[in-house]
Enzyme design. Structure first.
Site, PDB file in Angstrom:
ATOM      1  N   GLU A 279      32.880 -40.854 -32.228  1.00 42.57           N
ATOM      2  CA  GLU A 279      32.837 -41.212 -30.743  1.00 42.57           C
ATOM      3  C   GLU A 279      33.040 -40.203 -29.845  1.00 42.57           C
ATOM      4  O   GLU A 279      33.982 -39.192 -30.445  1.00 42.57           O
ATOM      5  CB  GLU A 279      33.609 -42.414 -30.542  1.00 42.57           C
ATOM      6  CG  GLU A 279      35.124 -42.582 -30.859  1.00 42.57           C
ATOM      7  CD  GLU A 279      35.584 -43.831 -30.919  1.00 42.57           C
ATOM      8  OE1 GLU A 279      35.348 -44.572 -31.768  1.00 42.57           O
ATOM      9  OE2 GLU A 279      36.742 -44.170 -30.258  1.00 42.57           O
TER      10      GLU A 279
ATOM     11  N   CYS B 141      49.043 -40.523 -38.315  1.00 39.79           N
ATOM     12  CA  CYS B 141      50.215 -40.965 -37.357  1.00 39.79           C
ATOM     13  C   CYS B 141      50.032 -42.519 -37.166  1.00 39.79           C
ATOM     14  O   CYS B 141      48.983 -42.983 -37.145  1.00 39.79           O
ATOM     15  CB  CYS B 141      49.515 -40.261 -35.838  1.00 39.79           C
ATOM     16  SG  CYS B 141      49.422 -38.554 -36.141  1.00 39.79           S
TER      17      CYS B 141
ATOM     18  N   CYS C 213      48.106 -44.304 -34.367  1.00 32.27           N
ATOM     19  CA  CYS C 213      46.894 -44.153 -34.034  1.00 32.27           C
ATOM     20  C   CYS C 213      45.620 -44.899 -34.788  1.00 32.27           C
ATOM     21  O   CYS C 213      45.583 -45.039 -35.706  1.00 32.27           O
ATOM     22  CB  CYS C 213      46.459 -42.427 -34.282  1.00 32.27           C
ATOM     23  SG  CYS C 213      44.902 -41.820 -34.129  1.00 32.27           S
TER      24      CYS C 213
ATOM     25  N   SER D 293      43.856 -29.866 -29.358  1.00 24.26           N
ATOM     26  CA  SER D 293      45.118 -30.525 -29.728  1.00 24.26           C
ATOM     27  C   SER D 293      45.307 -30.736 -30.882  1.00 24.26           C
ATOM     28  O   SER D 293      44.348 -30.948 -31.869  1.00 24.26           O
ATOM     29  CB  SER D 293      44.807 -31.952 -28.999  1.00 24.26           C
ATOM     30  OG  SER D 293      45.991 -32.887 -29.197  1.00 24.26           O
TER      31      SER D 293
ATOM     32  N   SER E 185      50.609 -32.546 -30.227  1.00 26.21           N
ATOM     33  CA  SER E 185      50.850 -34.005 -29.906  1.00 26.21           C
ATOM     34  C   SER E 185      52.538 -33.966 -30.636  1.00 26.21           C
ATOM     35  O   SER E 185      52.703 -33.790 -31.697  1.00 26.21           O
ATOM     36  CB  SER E 185      50.188 -34.731 -30.961  1.00 26.21           C
ATOM     37  OG  SER E 185      48.965 -34.668 -30.296  1.00 26.21           O
ATOM     38  N   LEU E 186      53.327 -34.208 -29.679  1.00 26.60           N
ATOM     39  CA  LEU E 186      54.977 -33.945 -29.912  1.00 26.60           C
ATOM     40  C   LEU E 186      55.359 -35.346 -30.294  1.00 26.60           C
ATOM     41  O   LEU E 186      55.925 -35.723 -31.424  1.00 26.60           O
ATOM     42  CB  LEU E 186      55.656 -33.357 -28.976  1.00 26.60           C
ATOM     43  CG  LEU E 186      57.182 -32.992 -28.909  1.00 26.60           C
ATOM     44  CD1 LEU E 186      57.081 -31.904 -30.064  1.00 26.60           C
ATOM     45  CD2 LEU E 186      57.558 -32.510 -27.820  1.00 26.60           C
ATOM     46  N   HIS E 187      55.301 -36.255 -29.173  1.00 26.89           N
ATOM     47  CA  HIS E 187      55.458 -37.691 -29.333  1.00 26.89           C
ATOM     48  C   HIS E 187      57.124 -38.016 -29.843  1.00 26.89           C
ATOM     49  O   HIS E 187      57.411 -39.508 -29.906  1.00 26.89           O
ATOM     50  CB  HIS E 187      54.535 -38.460 -30.414  1.00 26.89           C
ATOM     51  CG  HIS E 187      53.334 -38.151 -30.196  1.00 26.89           C
ATOM     52  ND1 HIS E 187      52.750 -37.966 -28.914  1.00 26.89           N
ATOM     53  CD2 HIS E 187      52.107 -38.078 -30.811  1.00 26.89           C
ATOM     54  CE1 HIS E 187      51.252 -37.868 -28.780  1.00 26.89           C
ATOM     55  NE2 HIS E 187      50.978 -38.019 -29.971  1.00 26.89           N
TER      56      HIS E 187
ATOM     57  N   ASN F  97      47.561 -46.466 -25.554  1.00 20.45           N
ATOM     58  CA  ASN F  97      46.530 -47.113 -25.521  1.00 20.45           C
ATOM     59  C   ASN F  97      46.750 -48.034 -26.608  1.00 20.45           C
ATOM     60  O   ASN F  97      46.725 -47.765 -27.766  1.00 20.45           O
ATOM     61  CB  ASN F  97      45.364 -46.699 -25.594  1.00 20.45           C
ATOM     62  CG  ASN F  97      44.086 -46.550 -24.558  1.00 20.45           C
ATOM     63  OD1 ASN F  97      43.877 -47.428 -23.808  1.00 20.45           O
ATOM     64  ND2 ASN F  97      43.688 -45.338 -24.102  1.00 20.45           N
TER      65      ASN F  97
ATOM     66  N   CYS G  26      41.043 -42.984 -29.137  1.00 17.76           N
ATOM     67  CA  CYS G  26      40.244 -42.500 -30.287  1.00 17.76           C
ATOM     68  C   CYS G  26      40.385 -43.266 -31.525  1.00 17.76           C
ATOM     69  O   CYS G  26      41.335 -43.745 -31.966  1.00 17.76           O
ATOM     70  CB  CYS G  26      40.704 -41.132 -30.903  1.00 17.76           C
ATOM     71  SG  CYS G  26      42.340 -40.306 -30.055  1.00 17.76           S
TER      72      CYS G  26
END
Ligand code: SAH
Length: 341
Positions: free
Chosen positions: A89, A113, A116, A188, A211-213, A287, A330
């Protein structure tokens, strides 16, 4: 046969030189493909017959299939079916500064992850260069507009498909082609250290987002498997090296997960971690996905987190929320389709 949209400008130059033609034919072909957007070789009327015949013999111009489009006010999500039946997508977002496209780079993802949706499907294969280029061309054709910014933040890990991703960037960035400025392109990555090192040596003007998070190894390893291989305490020095070498500002993405990484103490720890680094932090409202153990932080909590970073002089922004109604995280639209089968 190769798909023509996988050819970089340089590939075309080599192709024409090999056949004893002038390399400037590359410019002509690029103009037909990316300025005039023809869809048949016979439309390339300023190229001599024998060359058109060779192109026909060596390449296809086959598009992908768009099998679902979900449109909302300022976002549209496209589901593509590839020639082997796999699906990926892409998300188009209309901003006041232009239209940005989020493209996928792999079918599935192996980075694992925990929060995700994309990782629900293990990587089946890398996307070919033409499959990334066609996401962009077909979406521009659908909405009859121009994409000004590209972010490689769809399904997949771009640095796990390095060569194809760089060729894709070469094509969309080339002045004779789609001509999207390097500074309008963002890669990214979840932090694949060897590829970050390779990338910084190329000295491209492309933006890098990490992408730390999480502000420490303990939490990051719980959320992201990659941290067990390339932990923060090794990643951060490499990123400092990246900034020294490229003089470019880094973006850190930080999704806000309720009760997990969104405490004020986490914000303090994050401020310490990033102190003195030329960067900015993009706080991303999570999300919600089928991983029901993760919920989005409240607006108030995101603002508190933001304030702590500000107070500590860290550049920070809160990402605008897009596409809650169109499965915009995603992998979500793709997952949704699999469920319906
Ligand atoms: N593999 C790359 C690029 C794809 S993911 C990477 O990890 O950076 C793009 C960004 O979206 C990453 O920061 C990722 O952590 C984030 N993301 C994944 N799932 C999300 C979700 N449900 N809500 C918000 N952001 C999400």
């Amino acid at each position: 046969m190769k798909n023509i949209y996988g050819m970089t400008y340089k590939n075309f130059e080599d192709y024409f030189i090999n056949m004893g033609e002038k390399s400037f034919k590359a410019t002509q072909v690029f103009e037909w493909l990316y300025e005039k957007r023809v869809t048949m070789f016979d439309e390339m009327t300023n190229i001599k017959k024998s060359v058109v015949l060779s192109l026909k013999k060596d390449f296809t111009m086959d598009p992908l299939k768009i099998i679902d489009i979900r449109k909302d006010k300022d976002v549209a999500k496209y589901l593509f079916e590839l020639q082997d039946g796999e699906k990926v997508e892409a998300v188009l977002m209309h901003h006041d500064y232009g239209n940005s496209l989020c493209v996928s780079t792999q079918v599935g993802c192996n980075m694992g992850c925990k929060f995700c949706e994309s990782g629900r499907l293990k990587k089946r294969r890398n996307l070919e260069v033409y499959e990334m280029v066609l996401q962009l061309l077909m979406i521009e054709e659908d909405f009859k507009g121009r994409i000004s910014h590209v972010v490689l933040m769809g399904i997949g890990e771009p640095f796990d498909n390095y060569d194809n991703v760089m060729a894709f960037i070469d094509i969309i960035n080339h002045p004779k082609g789609i001509a999207i400025g390097a500074r309008h392109i963002t890669i990214s990555t979840c932090g694949v250290i060897p590829k970050i090192k390779e990338f910084m040596k190329e000295k491209r003007q492309v933006n890098l987002a990490i992408s730390l998070h999480a502000p420490n190894d303990e939490l990051r390893s719980r959320l992201m498997n990659i941290n067990k291989v390339y932990p923060l305490h090794e990643l951060i020095p490499v990123l400092k090296e990246y900034i020294n070498l490229t003089h470019r500002r880094l973006t850190f993405e930080y999704i806000m997960l309720k009760g997990i990484n969104d405490h004020e103490a986490d914000a303090k720890e994050l401020s310490m971690l990033l102190r003195g680094i030329n960067c900015y932090v993009n706080l991303i409202p999570y999300n919600e996905t089928s991983h029901i153990e993760y919920e989005k932080s409240s607006k108030e909590q995101i603002l508190k987190f933001y304030d702590v970073l500000k107070k500590n002089k860290i550049n920070v922004t809160i990402r605008k929320e897009f596409g809650g109604n169109v499965f915009a995280a995603c992998g979500q639209l793709r997952s949704h389709h699999e469920e319906e089968k």
